[in-house]
Scaffold this active site. Structure first.
Site, PDB file in Angstrom:
ATOM      1  CE1 TYR A 286      -2.739  -3.313   0.569  1.00 52.07           C
ATOM      2  CE2 TYR A 286      -3.120  -1.895   2.617  1.00 52.07           C
ATOM      3  CZ  TYR A 286      -3.356  -3.084   1.656  1.00 52.07           C
ATOM      4  OH  TYR A 286      -5.144  -3.774   1.860  1.00 52.07           O
TER       5      TYR A 286
ATOM      6  CD  GLU B 143     -22.490  -1.092  19.433  1.00 49.44           C
ATOM      7  OE1 GLU B 143     -22.559  -2.339  18.812  1.00 49.44           O
ATOM      8  OE2 GLU B 143     -23.918  -0.725  20.702  1.00 49.44           O
TER       9      GLU B 143
END
Length: 444
Positions: free
Chosen positions: A338, A414
């Protein structure tokens, strides 16, 4: 206007980006309200993905759920892009630029230890070993957040000044051996064309940054990653008479130590960080046999193209010359993986105000460059891109007590999902608004 109404108007205005006043302000406020209303739905999606993770290029169930959601919103949808990727197109009601938003979908070969009601029980064979599968890097949260963003932007599409391309990408963690995948393959197959993307945004959850905080960096943000393999060939002999052979095990030890001097002695570390890590060594079968061959593999991380070239050259020089000095032979292979995750400075400067508007200026911080890698970099090679980090650690938690990514104890709070949705929505709408104004001023 009453004092309470005035105070509310001032508070909302204080946290909206400059492009968000007037009609734009109404748009951002509507998007925020929509994002808040979707929180429970996004949490439910995330838990489903977390409980049923899939490895790279095998995200069949995940992709099917994403595609069904986008089709239900009326998007133009393509499936099977880059193996299992899904691309959705939302055309706004007004002309303008094309903005791409990306989420990665794959899990990791990690056996989960977190005690959650939606804990992953999935298992597979990976590299010849039995292992669990887990969303140990938060890609499940990325997918759920972007699905929420799709629903928010679909609800205001008539007011959008442009087109949004939603990219749900497989195999960010790498494709299976012998396969292509990830952002590289999606770009190769033309995901940034038809229509041509003008800018791309992406976020990554971070388990060691507090909820409510966003971090970013202009320029080089995450490292380029390459991998190397070194085969050391000696001469096999009895362990009791090493002088009658050439010992590749001792040679490999010398090579490992030599490789460590590349970073410490050959690179200008005051400019950028770099890493050369040997991750595995294999050689020998018995205690009294000096083997003929030793193999080692490792990873290279760099934040500067010139330093990357120096590392590649020096790995070969160090391994080959140390081996030769011992009477052995070294074969060195380096695979470029990458590129550097590089936030376009102009785009970054243009869009930071949008993040500050939605999160609060004190909650948007510049972060040091990271030696982790991200294949979002392949998109940034083609179009201006901005990649940032969303806090997912429960407030008040000590960083050292929060499990890092790619570990069995990784977990996410969350409550960060709403900010994730809002931030992507604001970046999209504000970029479109600013691009429209720039076009009007230039007369194009």
């Amino acid at each position: 206007m009453s004092y309470k109404v005035y105070l509310h108007a001032f508070t909302v205005g204080a946290f909206l980006s400059p492009a968000a006043f007037g009609q734009g302000g109404t748009l951002n406020a509507r998007m925020d309200k929509s994002a808040e209303s979707l929180e429970k739905k996004v949490v439910s999606w995330r838990r489903d993905f977390h409980e049923h993770p899939e490895l790279g290029n095998r995200e069949f169930q995940t992709a099917a759920k994403v595609a069904a959601h986008l089709k239900g919103l009326g998007f133009e949808v393509k499936t099977g892009v880059g193996k299992t990727g899904v691309v959705g197109l939302l055309k706004g009601g007004k002309p303008g630029p094309v903005v791409a938003l990306r989420a990665d979908m794959d899990g990791l070969p990690v056996t989960e230890r977190v005690d959650l009601p939606f804990k992953s029980q999935a298992r597979t064979e990976y590299n010849g070993q039995q292992t669990g599968i887990m969303h140990a890097c938060g890609h499940d949260t990325h997918v759920a957040i972007l699905m929420g963003v799709a629903e928010v932007l679909a609800s205001v599409k008539n007011d959008l000044r442009g087109t949004v391309k939603f990219i749900f990408q497989p195999a960010e963690e790498g494709a299976p051996t012998g396969e292509e995948g990830g952002a590289y393959l999606m770009v190769k197959e033309g995901v940034l064309e038809n229509p041509k993307v003008d800018a791309i945004f992406g976020l990554h959850i971070n388990s060691q940054t507090e909820v409510g905080t966003i971090k970013y960096r202009p320029g080089a943000t995450m490292a380029a990653v390459d991998q190397f393999a070194i085969k050391l060939k000696g001469k096999q002999t009895h362990g009791a008479s090493p002088w009658s052979g050439v010992d590749p095990i001792v040679t490999s030890a010398q090579v490992v130590m030599g490789l460590q001097t590349i970073v410490s002695r050959n690179l200008p570390l005051t400019e950028n960080a770099a890493v050369v890590t040997v991750g595995a060594i294999h050689g020998g079968i018995r205690q009294n046999i000096i083997p003929e061959e030793v193999n080692m593999i490792g990873t290279i991380r760099s934040l500067d193209a010139d330093m990357q070239k120096t590392i590649h050259r020096r790995i070969k020089e160090v391994a080959v010359n140390i081996a030769e000095s011992a009477g052995a032979k070294a074969d060195v292979n380096i695979d470029v993986m990458y590129p550097i995750t590089y936030n376009d400075p102009k785009l970054t400067d243009q869009m930071v105000g949008s993040l500050e508007a939605v999160a609060g200026k004190n909650n948007v911080k510049i972060t040091p460059a990271q030696t982790g890698a991200e294949d979002f970099s392949f998109y940034q090679q083609k179009v201006p891109g901005f990649f940032y980090f969303l806090g997912g650690m429960t407030k008040g938690t000590k960083v050292e007590d929060a499990a890092p990514h790619h570990t069995p104890d990784f977990r996410i709070d969350e409550s960060c999902f709403v900010l994730g949705m809002k931030s992507l929505c604001h970046l999209t709408a504000d970029y479109m608004e600013q691009s429209g104004k720039a076009t009007a001023v230039s007369g194009k």
